[in-house]
Motif scaffolding. Sequence first.
Motif, PDB file in Angstrom:
ATOM      1  N   ASP A   1      21.792  18.980 -15.206  1.00 34.21           N
ATOM      2  CA  ASP A   1      21.706  17.733 -14.862  1.00 34.21           C
ATOM      3  C   ASP A   1      21.898  16.639 -15.728  1.00 34.21           C
ATOM      4  O   ASP A   1      22.576  15.446 -15.239  1.00 34.21           O
ATOM      5  CB  ASP A   1      19.898  17.466 -14.853  1.00 34.21           C
ATOM      6  CG  ASP A   1      19.328  18.376 -13.611  1.00 34.21           C
ATOM      7  OD1 ASP A   1      19.970  18.326 -12.432  1.00 34.21           O
ATOM      8  OD2 ASP A   1      18.409  18.670 -13.575  1.00 34.21           O
TER       9      ASP A   1
ATOM     10  N   TYR B   1      24.847  16.861 -17.332  1.00 35.59           N
ATOM     11  CA  TYR B   1      26.235  16.946 -17.358  1.00 35.59           C
ATOM     12  C   TYR B   1      26.628  15.865 -16.185  1.00 35.59           C
ATOM     13  O   TYR B   1      27.387  15.145 -16.107  1.00 35.59           O
ATOM     14  CB  TYR B   1      26.654  18.175 -17.179  1.00 35.59           C
ATOM     15  CG  TYR B   1      28.259  18.143 -16.882  1.00 35.59           C
ATOM     16  CD1 TYR B   1      29.248  18.240 -17.814  1.00 35.59           C
ATOM     17  CD2 TYR B   1      28.573  18.397 -15.735  1.00 35.59           C
ATOM     18  CE1 TYR B   1      30.446  18.617 -17.471  1.00 35.59           C
ATOM     19  CE2 TYR B   1      29.916  18.453 -15.166  1.00 35.59           C
ATOM     20  CZ  TYR B   1      30.869  18.451 -16.364  1.00 35.59           C
ATOM     21  OH  TYR B   1      32.222  18.594 -16.032  1.00 35.59           O
ATOM     22  N   ILE B   2      25.738  16.137 -15.277  1.00 34.20           N
ATOM     23  CA  ILE B   2      25.920  15.412 -13.782  1.00 34.20           C
ATOM     24  C   ILE B   2      25.705  13.903 -14.082  1.00 34.20           C
ATOM     25  O   ILE B   2      26.475  13.157 -13.568  1.00 34.20           O
ATOM     26  CB  ILE B   2      25.039  16.076 -12.769  1.00 34.20           C
ATOM     27  CG1 ILE B   2      25.325  17.226 -12.292  1.00 34.20           C
ATOM     28  CG2 ILE B   2      24.946  14.883 -11.375  1.00 34.20           C
ATOM     29  CD1 ILE B   2      24.394  18.103 -11.442  1.00 34.20           C
TER      30      ILE B   2
ATOM     31  N   TYR C   1      25.860  12.406 -16.908  1.00 34.46           N
ATOM     32  CA  TYR C   1      27.029  11.916 -17.731  1.00 34.46           C
ATOM     33  C   TYR C   1      28.243  11.612 -16.943  1.00 34.46           C
ATOM     34  O   TYR C   1      28.963  10.377 -17.336  1.00 34.46           O
ATOM     35  CB  TYR C   1      27.194  13.049 -18.848  1.00 34.46           C
ATOM     36  CG  TYR C   1      28.117  12.555 -19.943  1.00 34.46           C
ATOM     37  CD1 TYR C   1      27.765  11.904 -21.207  1.00 34.46           C
ATOM     38  CD2 TYR C   1      29.287  13.245 -19.923  1.00 34.46           C
ATOM     39  CE1 TYR C   1      28.627  11.283 -21.944  1.00 34.46           C
ATOM     40  CE2 TYR C   1      30.264  12.711 -20.992  1.00 34.46           C
ATOM     41  CZ  TYR C   1      29.739  12.009 -22.147  1.00 34.46           C
ATOM     42  OH  TYR C   1      30.727  11.668 -22.951  1.00 34.46           O
ATOM     43  N   HIS C   2      28.748  12.561 -16.030  1.00 33.64           N
ATOM     44  CA  HIS C   2      29.918  12.217 -15.531  1.00 33.64           C
ATOM     45  C   HIS C   2      29.676  11.424 -14.231  1.00 33.64           C
ATOM     46  O   HIS C   2      30.597  10.607 -14.121  1.00 33.64           O
ATOM     47  CB  HIS C   2      30.283  13.468 -15.001  1.00 33.64           C
ATOM     48  CG  HIS C   2      31.074  14.283 -16.052  1.00 33.64           C
ATOM     49  ND1 HIS C   2      30.463  14.773 -16.961  1.00 33.64           N
ATOM     50  CD2 HIS C   2      32.402  14.441 -16.370  1.00 33.64           C
ATOM     51  CE1 HIS C   2      31.306  15.215 -17.875  1.00 33.64           C
ATOM     52  NE2 HIS C   2      32.667  15.139 -17.344  1.00 33.64           N
ATOM     53  N   ASN C   3      28.703  11.111 -13.687  1.00 33.10           N
ATOM     54  CA  ASN C   3      28.545  10.169 -12.748  1.00 33.10           C
ATOM     55  C   ASN C   3      28.695   8.675 -13.101  1.00 33.10           C
ATOM     56  O   ASN C   3      29.000   7.775 -12.474  1.00 33.10           O
ATOM     57  CB  ASN C   3      27.292  10.434 -11.767  1.00 33.10           C
ATOM     58  CG  ASN C   3      27.313  11.521 -10.789  1.00 33.10           C
ATOM     59  OD1 ASN C   3      28.432  12.074 -10.882  1.00 33.10           O
ATOM     60  ND2 ASN C   3      26.307  11.920 -10.238  1.00 33.10           N
TER      61      ASN C   3
ATOM     62  N   LEU D   1      30.593   9.503  -7.668  1.00 32.52           N
ATOM     63  CA  LEU D   1      31.031  10.226  -6.350  1.00 32.52           C
ATOM     64  C   LEU D   1      30.896   9.279  -5.180  1.00 32.52           C
ATOM     65  O   LEU D   1      29.890   8.979  -4.677  1.00 32.52           O
ATOM     66  CB  LEU D   1      30.595  11.293  -6.195  1.00 32.52           C
ATOM     67  CG  LEU D   1      30.455  12.343  -7.206  1.00 32.52           C
ATOM     68  CD1 LEU D   1      29.456  13.529  -6.822  1.00 32.52           C
ATOM     69  CD2 LEU D   1      31.621  12.653  -7.615  1.00 32.52           C
TER      70      LEU D   1
END
Lengths: 114, 114
Positions: free
Chosen positions: A102, A104-105, A107-109, A114
């Motif tokens: 979670d 990681y998600i 952080y990258h979003n 998306l």
Amino acid sequence: MQTLEDLFGKCPYATAQKILSGKWTLMIIHALVSEPLRFNELQRQLPDMTQTTLTRQLRALEDYGIVNRTVYAQIPPKVEYKLTDIGMDFKQVLMSLEHWGDKYIDYHNQRAPL
Amino acid sequence: MQTLEDLFGKCPYATAQKILSGKWTLMIIHALVSEPLRFNELQRQLPDMTQTTLTRQLRALEDYGIVNRTVYAQIPPKVEYKLTDIGMDFKQVLMSLEHWGDKYIDYHNQRAPL
DNA sequence: CGGTATCCTATCGGATACTG
DNA sequence: CAGTATCCGATAGGATACCG
């Protein structure tokens, strides 16, 4: 030459890596953590996976001693999959993995939504 | 049909599964948790893995934002790999995974000693 | 030292059709 | 309901040789 397989049963990481190598393994175990499920209940929770693949990965997990398969002698057939004790112990890993995933998600979003 | 890839960046398990799908991923991250390492230091710690494969998996981890690659402009070349912040956070997962893996190994060596 | 470039093979997962 | 039997294509990883 020593292979990963030789490390299976010796190094905890190599062992885990091999067991978890199936494409859907984490999600199957996650589905079974809360309760035992029948084959088609698993299918419904993992709609993106084909029946053939589900069967194969369940057999693999059974061979590794992570999942237990119980066949009830009745018509229509009923087969129940549940985690073994050591399979249940994996819940701790799953929890830290979920927490990390979670994060990681998130952080990258932030940088590449998306 | 929805694939595993569509769940990447949404479901923490699918995301983790994809990132960890490399055959040596866990061991690479584990090697880097304690300290940054140069390419050939990694090779020495993972002697069973070919150079080609090590390069590929490191690139993949870099793309996922788990590993950072620093090239020092000097002769002979020096390239250092270290975990990013989110890569370092994975340490918690690694610890629970190690704990579980050791338990799994003990458990299975009891009935089927190697 | 830290890679690339190729090639080759094994395995894995998906698709489809059939079954007790 | 819970599979099995096949076949097929993608791809990951290993082996080897060469490079700036």
